[in-house]
Design a protein around this motif. Structure first.
Motif, PDB file in Angstrom:
ATOM      1  N   MET A   1      25.787  53.209  30.053  1.00  0.00           N
ATOM      2  CA  MET A   1      26.801  52.324  29.503  1.00  0.00           C
ATOM      3  C   MET A   1      27.775  53.080  28.601  1.00  0.00           C
ATOM      4  N   GLN A   2      27.324  54.153  27.981  1.00  0.00           N
ATOM      5  CA  GLN A   2      28.182  54.888  27.066  1.00  0.00           C
ATOM      6  C   GLN A   2      29.362  55.557  27.779  1.00  0.00           C
ATOM      7  N   GLU A   3      29.195  55.975  29.032  1.00  0.00           N
ATOM      8  CA  GLU A   3      30.292  56.590  29.775  1.00  0.00           C
ATOM      9  C   GLU A   3      31.426  55.590  29.962  1.00  0.00           C
ATOM     10  N   ILE A   4      31.092  54.344  30.176  1.00  0.00           N
ATOM     11  CA  ILE A   4      32.106  53.303  30.335  1.00  0.00           C
ATOM     12  C   ILE A   4      32.886  53.129  29.033  1.00  0.00           C
ATOM     13  N   GLU A   5      32.211  53.242  27.897  1.00  0.00           N
ATOM     14  CA  GLU A   5      32.889  53.161  26.603  1.00  0.00           C
ATOM     15  C   GLU A   5      33.934  54.274  26.477  1.00  0.00           C
ATOM     16  N   TYR A   6      33.608  55.479  26.950  1.00  0.00           N
ATOM     17  CA  TYR A   6      34.560  56.585  26.886  1.00  0.00           C
ATOM     18  C   TYR A   6      35.795  56.293  27.719  1.00  0.00           C
ATOM     19  N   ILE A   7      35.601  55.683  28.868  1.00  0.00           N
ATOM     20  CA  ILE A   7      36.744  55.285  29.704  1.00  0.00           C
ATOM     21  C   ILE A   7      37.593  54.263  28.949  1.00  0.00           C
ATOM     22  N   GLY A   8      36.946  53.321  28.274  1.00  0.00           N
ATOM     23  CA  GLY A   8      37.673  52.334  27.481  1.00  0.00           C
ATOM     24  C   GLY A   8      38.473  52.969  26.364  1.00  0.00           C
ATOM     25  N   TYR A   9      37.870  53.923  25.659  1.00  0.00           N
ATOM     26  CA  TYR A   9      38.590  54.623  24.598  1.00  0.00           C
ATOM     27  C   TYR A   9      39.776  55.410  25.160  1.00  0.00           C
ATOM     28  N   ALA A  10      39.577  56.093  26.278  1.00  0.00           N
ATOM     29  CA  ALA A  10      40.658  56.873  26.884  1.00  0.00           C
ATOM     30  C   ALA A  10      41.800  55.966  27.341  1.00  0.00           C
ATOM     31  N   ALA A  11      41.466  54.876  27.999  1.00  0.00           N
ATOM     32  CA  ALA A  11      42.488  53.930  28.453  1.00  0.00           C
ATOM     33  C   ALA A  11      43.235  53.336  27.263  1.00  0.00           C
ATOM     34  N   GLY A  12      42.503  52.939  26.256  1.00  0.00           N
ATOM     35  CA  GLY A  12      43.128  52.374  25.064  1.00  0.00           C
ATOM     36  C   GLY A  12      44.034  53.370  24.364  1.00  0.00           C
ATOM     37  N   PHE A  13      43.578  54.615  24.253  1.00  0.00           N
ATOM     38  CA  PHE A  13      44.375  55.651  23.609  1.00  0.00           C
ATOM     39  C   PHE A  13      45.686  55.875  24.353  1.00  0.00           C
ATOM     40  N   LEU A  14      45.600  56.008  25.668  1.00  0.00           N
ATOM     41  CA  LEU A  14      46.797  56.291  26.466  1.00  0.00           C
ATOM     42  C   LEU A  14      47.784  55.128  26.473  1.00  0.00           C
ATOM     43  N   THR A  15      47.290  53.910  26.649  1.00  0.00           N
ATOM     44  CA  THR A  15      48.212  52.775  26.695  1.00  0.00           C
ATOM     45  C   THR A  15      48.812  52.482  25.317  1.00  0.00           C
ATOM     46  N   THR A  16      48.055  52.729  24.267  1.00  0.00           N
ATOM     47  CA  THR A  16      48.594  52.559  22.924  1.00  0.00           C
ATOM     48  C   THR A  16      49.617  53.644  22.626  1.00  0.00           C
ATOM     49  N   LEU A  17      49.309  54.861  22.995  1.00  0.00           N
ATOM     50  CA  LEU A  17      50.219  55.986  22.789  1.00  0.00           C
ATOM     51  C   LEU A  17      51.554  55.744  23.492  1.00  0.00           C
ATOM     52  N   ALA A  18      51.546  55.032  24.603  1.00  0.00           N
ATOM     53  CA  ALA A  18      52.768  54.756  25.353  1.00  0.00           C
ATOM     54  C   ALA A  18      53.768  53.928  24.542  1.00  0.00           C
ATOM     55  N   PHE A  19      53.298  53.113  23.608  1.00  0.00           N
ATOM     56  CA  PHE A  19      54.189  52.293  22.798  1.00  0.00           C
ATOM     57  C   PHE A  19      54.746  53.034  21.585  1.00  0.00           C
ATOM     58  N   LEU A  20      54.125  54.105  21.193  1.00  0.00           N
ATOM     59  CA  LEU A  20      54.529  54.825  19.994  1.00  0.00           C
ATOM     60  C   LEU A  20      55.960  55.367  20.059  1.00  0.00           C
ATOM     61  N   PRO A  21      56.382  56.034  21.143  1.00  0.00           N
ATOM     62  CA  PRO A  21      57.762  56.540  21.173  1.00  0.00           C
ATOM     63  C   PRO A  21      58.807  55.430  21.041  1.00  0.00           C
ATOM     64  N   GLN A  22      58.559  54.288  21.678  1.00  0.00           N
ATOM     65  CA  GLN A  22      59.526  53.187  21.594  1.00  0.00           C
ATOM     66  C   GLN A  22      59.580  52.616  20.187  1.00  0.00           C
ATOM     67  N   ALA A  23      58.422  52.419  19.578  1.00  0.00           N
ATOM     68  CA  ALA A  23      58.390  51.884  18.219  1.00  0.00           C
ATOM     69  C   ALA A  23      59.076  52.844  17.243  1.00  0.00           C
ATOM     70  N   LEU A  24      58.840  54.136  17.388  1.00  0.00           N
ATOM     71  CA  LEU A  24      59.492  55.125  16.524  1.00  0.00           C
ATOM     72  C   LEU A  24      61.001  55.150  16.733  1.00  0.00           C
ATOM     73  N   LYS A  25      61.418  55.056  17.990  1.00  0.00           N
ATOM     74  CA  LYS A  25      62.853  55.067  18.291  1.00  0.00           C
ATOM     75  C   LYS A  25      63.542  53.846  17.678  1.00  0.00           C
ATOM     76  N   VAL A  26      62.928  52.687  17.814  1.00  0.00           N
ATOM     77  CA  VAL A  26      63.485  51.461  17.237  1.00  0.00           C
ATOM     78  C   VAL A  26      63.518  51.566  15.721  1.00  0.00           C
ATOM     79  N   PHE A  27      62.451  52.084  15.143  1.00  0.00           N
ATOM     80  CA  PHE A  27      62.364  52.213  13.688  1.00  0.00           C
ATOM     81  C   PHE A  27      63.452  53.143  13.154  1.00  0.00           C
ATOM     82  N   ARG A  28      63.685  54.248  13.840  1.00  0.00           N
ATOM     83  CA  ARG A  28      64.670  55.229  13.380  1.00  0.00           C
ATOM     84  C   ARG A  28      66.106  54.782  13.630  1.00  0.00           C
ATOM     85  N   SER A  29      66.367  54.243  14.822  1.00  0.00           N
ATOM     86  CA  SER A  29      67.741  53.918  15.202  1.00  0.00           C
ATOM     87  C   SER A  29      68.168  52.514  14.787  1.00  0.00           C
ATOM     88  N   LYS A  30      67.212  51.622  14.595  1.00  0.00           N
ATOM     89  CA  LYS A  30      67.485  50.217  14.285  1.00  0.00           C
ATOM     90  C   LYS A  30      68.280  49.542  15.417  1.00  0.00           C
TER      91      LYS A  30
END
Length: 84
Positions: free
Chosen positions: A1-30
């Motif tokens: 079951m622990q291997e599945i948790e690692y997949i969840g963490y990896a998926a969560g990390f990547l999909t969350t990371l995908a929003f970071l550039p847009q949020a930073l761009k909006v924050f900086r440029s307004k």
């Protein structure tokens, strides 16, 4: 079951990371002209529901990823509403 948790963490990390550039761009440029308000509303609410689902199922990877994504989406949404 622990291997599945690692997949969840990896998926969560990547999909969350995908929003970071847009949020930073909006924050900086307004500037949010090219971001759909409907998309921002639906995405923010959907991510919040995913967080709630993760909480109900005691899924730490889902709660962490969607909690962070929810904050990033709130930044985008607030700037979209504030700088129309």
């Amino acid at each position: 079951m622990q291997e599945i948790e690692y997949i969840g963490y990896a998926a969560g990390f990547l999909t969350t990371l995908a929003f970071l550039p847009q949020a930073l761009k909006v924050f900086r440029s307004k500037k949010t002209r090219d971001i759909s308000l409907l998309w921002a509303l639906l995405m923010t609410f959907g991510v919040f529901l995913w967080f709630c689902y993760g909480y109900a199922n005691h899924s730490l990877p889902m709660m962490i990823a969607n909690g962070i994504t929810f904050v990033l989406m709130l930044v985008i949404l607030v700037f979209k509403l504030r700088f129309k």
